[in-house]
Design a protein around this motif. Sequence first.
Motif, mmCIF file in Angstrom:
data_model
loop_
_atom_site.group_PDB
_atom_site.id
_atom_site.type_symbol
_atom_site.label_atom_id
_atom_site.label_comp_id
_atom_site.label_asym_id
_atom_site.label_seq_id
_atom_site.Cartn_x
_atom_site.Cartn_y
_atom_site.Cartn_z
ATOM 1 N N TYR A 62 0.856 -1.178 0.000
ATOM 2 C CA TYR A 62 0.000 0.000 0.000
ATOM 3 C C TYR A 62 0.893 1.228 0.000
ATOM 4 N N MET A 63 0.679 2.085 -0.989
ATOM 5 C CA MET A 63 1.511 3.260 -1.183
ATOM 6 C C MET A 63 0.671 4.500 -0.941
ATOM 7 N N LYS A 64 1.107 5.354 -0.028
ATOM 8 C CA LYS A 64 0.357 6.558 0.332
ATOM 9 C C LYS A 64 1.270 7.765 0.235
ATOM 10 N N GLN A 65 0.834 8.769 -0.519
ATOM 11 C CA GLN A 65 1.605 9.990 -0.679
ATOM 12 C C GLN A 65 1.356 10.916 0.504
ATOM 13 N N ILE B 13 5.351 3.296 2.020
ATOM 14 C CA ILE B 13 4.879 2.026 1.472
ATOM 15 C C ILE B 13 4.882 1.006 2.592
ATOM 16 N N VAL B 14 3.701 0.394 2.818
ATOM 17 C CA VAL B 14 3.564 -0.609 3.869
ATOM 18 C C VAL B 14 3.027 -1.890 3.261
ATOM 19 N N ASP B 15 3.207 -3.011 3.987
ATOM 20 C CA ASP B 15 2.665 -4.288 3.528
ATOM 21 C C ASP B 15 1.264 -4.493 4.098
ATOM 22 N N GLU B 16 0.715 -5.673 3.874
ATOM 23 C CA GLU B 16 -0.656 -5.993 4.316
ATOM 24 C C GLU B 16 -0.840 -5.892 5.819
ATOM 25 N N LEU B 17 0.234 -6.089 6.569
ATOM 26 C CA LEU B 17 0.152 -6.045 8.028
ATOM 27 C C LEU B 17 0.437 -4.653 8.585
ATOM 28 N N GLY B 18 0.690 -3.691 7.694
ATOM 29 C CA GLY B 18 0.975 -2.332 8.136
ATOM 30 C C GLY B 18 2.440 -2.086 8.447
ATOM 31 N N ASN B 19 3.306 -3.057 8.155
ATOM 32 C CA ASN B 19 4.742 -2.895 8.388
ATOM 33 C C ASN B 19 5.346 -2.011 7.311
ATOM 34 N N GLU B 20 6.154 -1.042 7.719
ATOM 35 C CA GLU B 20 6.807 -0.165 6.751
ATOM 36 C C GLU B 20 7.798 -0.975 5.921
#
Length: 168
Positions: free
Chosen positions: A13-16, A27-34
Amino acid sequence: MKVHEEELAMKLYMKQKVFSWTDKFNIVDELGNERYYVEGELFSWGKKLHIYDRTGREVAFIRQKLMTWLPRYFVEINGVVVATVVKEFTFLKPSYRVEGLPWQMEGDFWDHEYVMHDGRYEIMRLSKAWFTWGDSYELEIFNPANELLCLCVTLAVDCAVAQAENNN
């Protein structure tokens, strides 16, 4: 089009970041890890993005080629250009070619739904969220070995789309 092993698929998941002088993405993975952090350069000729891993080590660099008819972005990993993302000339549906790799990105750029494939298999599905502060993307990557390249191609396409929006 077939998908490589669906059970190997991963999501990023990429958030500006909105209130920033330069382009910044988390950018984080499905578990919210950076997983990665992206930062652009403030004063540069053309767009330049540095991609860092969670330890702060630069793992990739994206730079825009200036003086071209259509947007073109070089993707460098370990100082070597591994791919060039080029917007193709089309009238109805924007399309992006990935030179250096047998990948093509297609989709409905108005609905923000894209698929990257190699002609036989899907490499990645990409969705851009509507009505968010800053750009937000979900990347579904079907082979974890392609994670960094898929992220870089997504960032290059985001730069090209933003450039087109600014020109209109």
